[in-house]
Design a protein around this motif. Structure first.
Motif, PDB file in Angstrom:
ATOM      1  N   ASN A  99       0.840  -1.183   0.000  1.00 48.07           N
ATOM      2  CA  ASN A  99       0.000   0.000   0.000  1.00 48.07           C
ATOM      3  C   ASN A  99       0.881   1.241   0.000  1.00 48.07           C
ATOM      4  O   ASN A  99       1.889   1.304   0.696  1.00 48.07           O
ATOM      5  N   ASN A 100       0.507   2.228  -0.788  1.00 46.28           N
ATOM      6  CA  ASN A 100       1.253   3.478  -0.938  1.00 46.28           C
ATOM      7  C   ASN A 100       2.649   3.266  -1.515  1.00 46.28           C
ATOM      8  O   ASN A 100       3.555   4.060  -1.269  1.00 46.28           O
ATOM      9  N   SER A 101       2.823   2.189  -2.282  1.00 46.82           N
ATOM     10  CA  SER A 101       4.119   1.929  -2.903  1.00 46.82           C
ATOM     11  C   SER A 101       4.427   2.982  -3.965  1.00 46.82           C
ATOM     12  O   SER A 101       3.530   3.537  -4.586  1.00 46.82           O
ATOM     13  N   THR A 102       5.703   3.256  -4.150  1.00 45.14           N
ATOM     14  CA  THR A 102       6.142   4.251  -5.130  1.00 45.14           C
ATOM     15  C   THR A 102       5.847   3.767  -6.545  1.00 45.14           C
ATOM     16  O   THR A 102       6.070   2.600  -6.869  1.00 45.14           O
ATOM     17  N   ILE A 103       5.356   4.657  -7.370  1.00 44.38           N
ATOM     18  CA  ILE A 103       5.105   4.358  -8.781  1.00 44.38           C
ATOM     19  C   ILE A 103       6.380   4.691  -9.546  1.00 44.38           C
ATOM     20  O   ILE A 103       6.799   5.850  -9.585  1.00 44.38           O
ATOM     21  N   TYR A 104       6.993   3.667 -10.111  1.00 47.11           N
ATOM     22  CA  TYR A 104       8.225   3.866 -10.876  1.00 47.11           C
ATOM     23  C   TYR A 104       7.909   3.805 -12.368  1.00 47.11           C
ATOM     24  O   TYR A 104       7.530   2.759 -12.886  1.00 47.11           O
ATOM     25  N   LEU A 105       8.059   4.937 -13.061  1.00 43.96           N
ATOM     26  CA  LEU A 105       7.909   4.991 -14.510  1.00 43.96           C
ATOM     27  C   LEU A 105       9.323   5.138 -15.071  1.00 43.96           C
ATOM     28  O   LEU A 105       9.881   6.228 -15.073  1.00 43.96           O
ATOM     29  N   TYR A 113      11.977  12.749 -11.777  1.00 46.41           N
ATOM     30  CA  TYR A 113      10.946  13.772 -11.568  1.00 46.41           C
ATOM     31  C   TYR A 113       9.876  13.193 -10.637  1.00 46.41           C
ATOM     32  O   TYR A 113       9.457  12.042 -10.805  1.00 46.41           O
ATOM     33  N   VAL A 114       9.443  13.977  -9.683  1.00 49.42           N
ATOM     34  CA  VAL A 114       8.562  13.469  -8.629  1.00 49.42           C
ATOM     35  C   VAL A 114       7.342  14.367  -8.435  1.00 49.42           C
ATOM     36  O   VAL A 114       7.452  15.589  -8.442  1.00 49.42           O
ATOM     37  N   ASP A 151      -0.514  -5.549 -12.728  1.00 48.08           N
ATOM     38  CA  ASP A 151       0.805  -5.237 -13.277  1.00 48.08           C
ATOM     39  C   ASP A 151       1.028  -3.731 -13.401  1.00 48.08           C
ATOM     40  O   ASP A 151       2.009  -3.290 -13.997  1.00 48.08           O
ATOM     41  N   GLY A 152       0.133  -2.934 -12.886  1.00 49.46           N
ATOM     42  CA  GLY A 152       0.226  -1.477 -12.957  1.00 49.46           C
ATOM     43  C   GLY A 152      -0.304  -0.876 -11.675  1.00 49.46           C
ATOM     44  O   GLY A 152      -0.072  -1.374 -10.588  1.00 49.46           O
TER      45      GLY A 152
END
Length: 183
Positions: A54-60, A164-165, A77-78
């Motif tokens: 939960n609240n994991s960082t979204i890595y693009l 970028y964050v 997967d997203g």
């Protein structure tokens, strides 16, 4: 006369004893009590990236500054949002601001969302909460409901390299309540 006094005394004792209720200790194989537990309305949501916590960082990752729009389909997967509230909820989303890297930034309008299992069209994030899922039903007891969130990002030409964050916020309120204003 003595016998008569004695007989009156014995009869008085017998009659007095007969008017008293006997005391018994009743044996019982069980005992019952009513218990009442009041459950309050509880809102519980979580946002998960690629099955993480939960609240994991979204890595693009591995993006090119080529002006093209990149797409990440929502789901296991997203990005996905889970709901295990005990009341029907309305779900909102917003972002904290532009994607920043020091003094460099990517305009927030280049970051978009869609789907939410509600046919939400591709929409640019804003810094104000926007309703994305209305009247989200209550899951079965002990369960949760999950919806996908599609993400899109366009990295403009000549964007300097770096990380970028921004922060994405999902907030829920009980259906029919006022829209959230924070965090």
């Amino acid at each position: 006369m003595k016998h008569l006094q004695w007989l009156v005394f014995v009869l008085t004792v017998i009659l007095s004893a007969g008017s008293l209720a006997p005391v018994f200790a009743a044996a019982s194989p069980s005992s019952t009590q009513e218990l009442q537990a009041e459950v309050e309305p509880t809102i519980v949501i979580g946002a998960f990236w690629q099955g993480g916590a939960n609240n994991s960082t979204i890595y693009l990752l591995n993006l090119m500054a080529d002006g093209q729009e990149y797409f990440w389909e929502g789901g296991s997967d997203g990005e996905q949002v889970r709901h295990s509230s005990n009341v029907e909820i309305d779900l909102y989303v917003r972002a904290s601001g532009n994607l920043a890297n020091g003094t460099n930034s990517i305009t927030l309008s280049n970051l978009k969302y869609a789907d939410y299992d509600a046919g939400v069209e591709k929409t640019a994030f804003t810094t104000s909460y926007v309703l994305v899922k209305e009247e989200w039903a209550v899951p079965n007891i002990g369960g949760e409901l999950v919806i996908p969130v599609d993400l899109y990002l366009t990295v403009p030409f000549a964007t300097p390299p770096g990380t970028y964050v921004t922060t994405i916020y999902h907030a829920a309120v009980q259906t029919g309540s006022t829209a959230p204003t924070s965090p």
